[in-house]
Design a protein around this motif. Structure first.
Motif, PDB file in Angstrom:
ATOM      1  N   PHE A   7      42.962  51.446  49.203  1.00 40.05           N
ATOM      2  CA  PHE A   7      42.065  50.882  48.204  1.00 40.05           C
ATOM      3  C   PHE A   7      42.253  49.383  48.128  1.00 40.05           C
ATOM      4  CE2 PHE A   7      45.676  53.117  46.455  1.00 40.05           C
ATOM      5  CZ  PHE A   7      46.341  52.167  45.700  1.00 40.05           C
ATOM      6  N   THR A   8      41.160  48.690  47.784  1.00 35.39           N
ATOM      7  CA  THR A   8      41.107  47.240  47.744  1.00 35.39           C
ATOM      8  C   THR A   8      40.537  46.796  46.410  1.00 35.39           C
ATOM      9  OG1 THR A   8      40.665  47.230  50.121  1.00 35.39           O
ATOM     10  CG2 THR A   8      40.205  45.198  48.925  1.00 35.39           C
ATOM     11  N   LEU A   9      41.149  45.780  45.818  1.00 33.46           N
ATOM     12  CA  LEU A   9      40.635  45.214  44.567  1.00 33.46           C
ATOM     13  C   LEU A   9      39.471  44.288  44.903  1.00 33.46           C
ATOM     14  CD1 LEU A   9      41.057  44.991  41.499  1.00 33.46           C
ATOM     15  CD2 LEU A   9      42.530  43.039  41.937  1.00 33.46           C
ATOM     16  N   THR A  30      47.533  43.124  42.642  1.00 37.58           N
ATOM     17  CA  THR A  30      47.819  41.949  41.824  1.00 37.58           C
ATOM     18  C   THR A  30      46.890  40.787  42.112  1.00 37.58           C
ATOM     19  OG1 THR A  30      49.479  41.280  43.446  1.00 37.58           O
ATOM     20  CG2 THR A  30      50.243  42.564  41.545  1.00 37.58           C
ATOM     21  N   LYS A  31      46.209  40.795  43.256  1.00 35.20           N
ATOM     22  CA  LYS A  31      45.315  39.699  43.623  1.00 35.20           C
ATOM     23  C   LYS A  31      44.011  40.259  44.177  1.00 35.20           C
ATOM     24  CE  LYS A  31      48.983  36.486  44.741  1.00 35.20           C
ATOM     25  NZ  LYS A  31      49.453  35.471  45.665  1.00 35.20           N
ATOM     26  N   MET A  32      42.978  39.458  44.113  1.00 31.15           N
ATOM     27  CA  MET A  32      41.679  39.847  44.642  1.00 31.15           C
ATOM     28  C   MET A  32      41.777  40.101  46.144  1.00 31.15           C
ATOM     29  SD  MET A  32      39.273  40.037  42.394  1.00 31.15           S
ATOM     30  CE  MET A  32      37.878  39.919  43.472  1.00 31.15           C
ATOM     31  N   ASN A  33      41.025  41.083  46.617  1.00 33.00           N
ATOM     32  CA  ASN A  33      40.930  41.464  48.022  1.00 33.00           C
ATOM     33  C   ASN A  33      42.236  41.962  48.613  1.00 33.00           C
ATOM     34  OD1 ASN A  33      38.130  40.810  48.240  1.00 33.00           O
ATOM     35  ND2 ASN A  33      38.726  38.658  48.306  1.00 33.00           N
ATOM     36  N   ARG A  49      40.672  56.576  39.491  1.00 26.37           N
ATOM     37  CA  ARG A  49      39.472  56.935  38.749  1.00 26.37           C
ATOM     38  C   ARG A  49      39.309  56.040  37.523  1.00 26.37           C
ATOM     39  NH1 ARG A  49      40.564  62.089  37.858  1.00 26.37           N
ATOM     40  NH2 ARG A  49      40.025  62.600  39.995  1.00 26.37           N
ATOM     41  N   LYS A  50      40.424  55.659  36.924  1.00 29.99           N
ATOM     42  CA  LYS A  50      40.395  54.816  35.731  1.00 29.99           C
ATOM     43  C   LYS A  50      39.877  53.413  36.040  1.00 29.99           C
ATOM     44  CE  LYS A  50      43.228  53.680  31.789  1.00 29.99           C
ATOM     45  NZ  LYS A  50      44.472  53.989  31.097  1.00 29.99           N
ATOM     46  N   VAL A  51      40.160  52.910  37.252  1.00 33.93           N
ATOM     47  CA  VAL A  51      39.743  51.549  37.622  1.00 33.93           C
ATOM     48  C   VAL A  51      38.715  51.566  38.753  1.00 33.93           C
ATOM     49  CG1 VAL A  51      41.886  50.473  36.846  1.00 33.93           C
ATOM     50  CG2 VAL A  51      41.717  51.293  39.185  1.00 33.93           C
ATOM     51  N   SER A  52      37.962  52.657  38.856  1.00 36.44           N
ATOM     52  CA  SER A  52      37.023  52.811  39.974  1.00 36.44           C
ATOM     53  C   SER A  52      35.944  51.728  40.010  1.00 36.44           C
ATOM     54  CB  SER A  52      36.373  54.193  39.923  1.00 36.44           C
ATOM     55  OG  SER A  52      35.607  54.322  38.724  1.00 36.44           O
ATOM     56  N   HIS A  53      35.655  51.119  38.859  1.00 35.66           N
ATOM     57  CA  HIS A  53      34.634  50.075  38.822  1.00 35.66           C
ATOM     58  C   HIS A  53      35.163  48.737  39.355  1.00 35.66           C
ATOM     59  CE1 HIS A  53      36.958  49.883  35.128  1.00 35.66           C
ATOM     60  NE2 HIS A  53      36.568  48.644  34.962  1.00 35.66           N
ATOM     61  N   LEU A  54      36.469  48.655  39.646  1.00 36.83           N
ATOM     62  CA  LEU A  54      37.079  47.425  40.150  1.00 36.83           C
ATOM     63  C   LEU A  54      37.566  47.526  41.589  1.00 36.83           C
ATOM     64  CD1 LEU A  54      39.265  46.519  37.040  1.00 36.83           C
ATOM     65  CD2 LEU A  54      37.010  45.637  37.604  1.00 36.83           C
TER      66      LEU A  54
END
Length: 60
Positions: A7-9, A30-33, A49-54
């Motif tokens: 998974f990737t932020l 902790t950081k973008m991408n 699932r809790k942060v699926s929108h991010l």
């Protein structure tokens, strides 16, 4: 079901609640991408699932 999940932020946690930010830190995002690979467990699935929108997820 795959053994690992990657998974990737893709969106920032700024402006999110403390719980969501704590979940991101718990996932190691902790950081973008930043991309992280973890073992696919029900606990990881729940956190994702809790942060699926991010985040963007893919099974490996």
């Amino acid at each position: 079901m795959a053994e690992t999940i990657t998974f990737t932020l893709v969106k920032s946690g700024i402006g999110s609640t403390k719980k969501i930010n704590a979940t991101l830190i718990g996932l190691g995002l902790t950081k973008m991408n930043k991309t992280v690979t973890r073992k696919d467990t029900p606990e990881m699935r729940g956190m994702l699932r809790k942060v699926s929108h991010l985040v963007r997820m893919e099974e490996v």
